[in-house]
Design a protein around this motif. Sequence first.
Motif, mmCIF file in Angstrom:
data_model
loop_
_atom_site.group_PDB
_atom_site.id
_atom_site.type_symbol
_atom_site.label_atom_id
_atom_site.label_comp_id
_atom_site.label_asym_id
_atom_site.label_seq_id
_atom_site.Cartn_x
_atom_site.Cartn_y
_atom_site.Cartn_z
ATOM 1 N N LEU A 186 43.026 15.997 24.958
ATOM 2 C CA LEU A 186 43.255 16.878 23.403
ATOM 3 C C LEU A 186 41.924 17.151 22.674
ATOM 4 C CD1 LEU A 186 46.729 15.054 22.449
ATOM 5 C CD2 LEU A 186 46.523 17.448 23.402
ATOM 6 N N THR A 187 41.100 16.180 22.820
ATOM 7 C CA THR A 187 39.916 16.423 22.056
ATOM 8 C C THR A 187 39.216 17.475 22.329
ATOM 9 O OG1 THR A 187 39.786 14.006 21.569
ATOM 10 C CG2 THR A 187 37.865 15.278 20.932
ATOM 11 N N SER B 204 47.648 13.588 15.741
ATOM 12 C CA SER B 204 47.837 14.886 14.881
ATOM 13 C C SER B 204 49.009 15.762 15.719
ATOM 14 C CB SER B 204 46.564 15.488 14.821
ATOM 15 O OG SER B 204 45.957 16.283 15.834
ATOM 16 N N VAL B 205 48.861 15.848 17.170
ATOM 17 C CA VAL B 205 49.732 16.459 17.941
ATOM 18 C C VAL B 205 51.119 15.838 17.689
ATOM 19 C CG1 VAL B 205 50.315 16.973 20.355
ATOM 20 C CG2 VAL B 205 47.996 17.201 19.497
ATOM 21 N N PHE C 274 49.923 19.931 9.791
ATOM 22 C CA PHE C 274 48.590 20.582 9.856
ATOM 23 C C PHE C 274 48.620 22.065 9.999
ATOM 24 C CE2 PHE C 274 48.625 16.331 11.663
ATOM 25 C CZ PHE C 274 47.630 15.716 10.812
ATOM 26 N N ARG C 275 47.670 22.655 9.597
ATOM 27 C CA ARG C 275 47.401 24.197 9.784
ATOM 28 C C ARG C 275 47.635 24.459 11.354
ATOM 29 N NH1 ARG C 275 42.608 22.697 6.835
ATOM 30 N NH2 ARG C 275 43.115 23.216 4.550
ATOM 31 N N MET C 276 47.106 23.666 12.201
ATOM 32 C CA MET C 276 47.088 23.497 13.792
ATOM 33 C C MET C 276 46.588 22.385 14.259
ATOM 34 S SD MET C 276 45.511 26.360 16.246
ATOM 35 C CE MET C 276 46.306 28.024 15.564
ATOM 36 N N ALA C 277 47.431 21.979 15.331
ATOM 37 C CA ALA C 277 47.071 20.896 15.810
ATOM 38 C C ALA C 277 46.408 21.173 17.431
ATOM 39 C CB ALA C 277 48.080 19.989 16.136
ATOM 40 N N PRO C 278 45.644 20.282 17.891
ATOM 41 C CA PRO C 278 44.961 19.358 17.376
ATOM 42 C C PRO C 278 44.312 19.191 16.200
ATOM 43 C CG PRO C 278 44.632 19.219 19.912
ATOM 44 C CD PRO C 278 45.057 20.655 19.302
#
Length: 342
Positions: free
Chosen positions: A184-185, A279-280, A296-300
Motif C-alpha cells: 500500500l505504501t 488509513s485504508v 481522509f481526502r484519499m487513501a492510502p
Amino acid sequence: MSFLKTNLQNIGPSLLYAAMAFVFSAVFMKLLLPVLRRLKAGQSIREEGPQAHLAKAGTPTMGGLALIAGIGVSLLIGGFFRIGFQPSENHIVARLGLPFLVMLSYGIIGFVDDYIKVVRKHNEGLTAKQKLGLQLVVALVFAILNGGGGYMLIPFIGYCRIGGIFAILFEVFVMLAMTNAVNLTDGLDGLAASVTSVVALFFMLLAPSLLLSHTGYLAACIFGGCLGFLLYNRHPAKVFMGDTGSLALGGGLAAMAATSSAEWLLPVAGGIFVAEALSVIIQVFVFKTQNGRRFFRMAPLHHHFELGGWNEVKVVSVFTLVTAALCVIAFCGILVAQTHLF
C-alpha cells in the motif's frame, strides 16, 4: 551501551553486503529497463487516483525483479566467500536462506499479478482471494519452518516468552500485515524504497549484538538494494517496483524480524507502513458506515497529503524523515527493554 560498541566493531561485513546489493541492483535495473520497455510492461493508472498521476501511465513496472536479483546475488556471494561469518557459524547460510526464500516467494506472487496485469493486459491480475491465499500459504510454511517460540523483544516493555500455536499464528499475522502494508505504501515515486531502506538500515545497525548476524546481512542487502533501485525509482521515476518488489520487501522485512524474535520492532520502526495500512482500513470503515463519507481526502495516507497540496518529493521526504525518527524511538525502546524480562 556495550551492545552499541559491539555493533560498531562488526558493521564492516554488513557495509560490504550493502555495497554489493547497491551495485548489483543498479546494474540489473539498467539491464532490465529496456526489456520491460520492449515488453510494453507499462503501469496503468487508476482514474480515481490523483489526476497528476495520469501522466505516469506507461512507465515500466516490475522493476522489483532487479531489486530481488541484486539482493539474492549479494547474499550468494557473501555466503560463498563466507563474508563476516565466524568459524562456528556453519548454520548461517541456512538462516540467511529462509528469510530470502520468503522474500523470493512473495516476489513471485507479485510478479504473477504484475505479469497478468501489464503484459497479458488483464486489468484485474490475481483476485484478492488468490493473492491473499498464496500469501497465507507462504506465511504459514515459513512460520512452521521457523519454529516459533522463544523470547520476543517488545520495545519499552521487555522480553516475553511466546510459543506453540500462538507463536505460529502471530508470525503469520505479521507476514500478511507487513507485506500488504508495504504494498500500500508503494504509491509515489521512491516512497516504498526510501522508507524500507531506512527500516533496513535500522536493523542492519542493531543486528550484530541485539539480534543475529544473518539478520544484519539480509538487512544490509535490502538497504543497499533499495538505494540502487532508487537511482531509477526516485522522482520522476523511470520504473516502478510493482507488486513484485513491494510484496518481496514486505515479506523480507517480516521474515527478517521473525527469525530474530523482533517482530514488535517493525510496527515501531516501520510506523509509516502501519499508518498507510490503517488509513485504508479507516477510510473503508467510515465510507461504509457513514453513508459514503470519507475520513481522509484519499487513501492510502500519502494521497491524503498529495491532495492537501504536498508534491511527491515533499511527501517522500517527510515520510522518510518520520521513519528515521521512529527508528530512534525504537532504539530507545530497545534500551528500556534490555533490562526487563517477563
